[in-house]
Design an enzyme around this catalytic site. Sequence first.
Site, mmCIF file in Angstrom:
data_model
loop_
_atom_site.group_PDB
_atom_site.id
_atom_site.type_symbol
_atom_site.label_atom_id
_atom_site.label_comp_id
_atom_site.label_asym_id
_atom_site.label_seq_id
_atom_site.Cartn_x
_atom_site.Cartn_y
_atom_site.Cartn_z
ATOM 1 C CG ASP A 88 -0.258 -0.119 2.540
ATOM 2 O OD1 ASP A 88 0.716 -0.889 2.631
ATOM 3 O OD2 ASP A 88 -0.686 0.553 3.507
ATOM 4 C CD GLU A 146 2.981 -1.010 7.828
ATOM 5 O OE1 GLU A 146 3.091 -0.997 9.069
ATOM 6 O OE2 GLU A 146 3.153 0.004 7.129
ATOM 7 C CG HIS A 373 5.231 7.984 6.322
ATOM 8 N ND1 HIS A 373 4.170 7.719 7.167
ATOM 9 C CD2 HIS A 373 5.658 6.781 5.894
ATOM 10 C CE1 HIS A 373 3.994 6.393 7.241
ATOM 11 N NE2 HIS A 373 4.893 5.811 6.472
#
Length: 403
Positions: A88, A146, A373
């Site tokens: 993902d 996840e 991220h």
Amino acid sequence: MVTAAPRLRDDIDEILPGVIADRRHLHEHPELGFQEVETARFVAERLRSLGVDDIRTGIAKTGVTGLIRGTAPQAGPAKTVLLRADMDALPIEEENQVEYRSTAGGVMHACGHDGHTAMLLGVARLLLERRDRFAGAVKLLFQPAEELPPGGAQAMIAEGVLDDPKVDAAFGMHLAQEQPVGAIALRGGPAMAAADRFVVVVHGKGGHGARPQSTVDPIAVGAQIVTALQTLVSRETDPLAAAVVTVGAFRAGDAFNVIPDTAELRGTVRTFDPAVRDALEERIEAVVRGVAGAMRADVAFTYTRGYPPTVNHPAETALVREVATELFGPERVIDSPLKMGAEDFSYFLEAVPGCFFFVGSRNPDKGLIWGHHHPRFDIDEEALGTGIEAMVATTLRYLNGAE
Ligand code: NI
């Protein structure tokens, strides 16, 4: 086995351009958790064309598994090892100007799961070519979500991925921008934190800011709660047992002269030790209720457990370390620091022995320095070869095969 390593490296050099192409394709087409429809289709198609057996799709919505059966003769019962990649992406708008930039607005592979998926496809290819060298089976597992607790791992386990054939050990890897490209980082025992969350709604009594005596001010109560919560780590937790309690959101009021009715606090709790986790859950609620009660407010309190700590098993961790040291030399095998992030591979490690390790992907010389991220996150793709090499060799060693 060591003497065979150069041939494995040669094979990796040969397949690496294809692995990089797969990774870039996935990077261009990221999908959020439990929505990895095209990614799962791509994976299943690739497994089919490689000749992987027993391909199953639609597990926990978009999960995929496949099986590679070794054909080497084996005395005694054969083992099955599970290798996992997560698929993902994240709700982040990519800021990289690269040719393989995300084409899905607001969605980006900013954690490296595109690389994990591409690596496991590469591992599958090399293990298939070596199936006559090992006994037992390799279960390839491509997991959804996840990044989206409660996550895809738990759901796939509930749907039986650890059975038929029964899994004896599990290995997973994560690209790591904290480590230099070429390195493998790992640690035995707790490696990543448990991540829980809590929500506190303080119910006071609103009124005029100039007449506090006729109100119960939820902002003042909330502020005391935030302060009191900070003492749970600093005063009640063993300094040698790492823990974090963070209040990350505090919402209350709209006007400078109005005391609102309610205040809402949201926080995260990170721990490694189950006893510390239990204690903090109990004490956070007690402090919240106690402070609010003492200050005449009511509270609604919810505490939600997220992923458990990721705890590596000693024998499997030693195996990865031994294999990586032989392949890359001790200078490229790093003791990973404890990570306060969480990872749902932890559920596999609660069910079967195994090891979750990190594959360094940072390269300042190429400007690849941005962390996971971040909208500019990108990896040095040489890392994909290192990860594949470590995983193939570990799997073969676990199944008593030769590289
Ligand atoms: Ni990740």
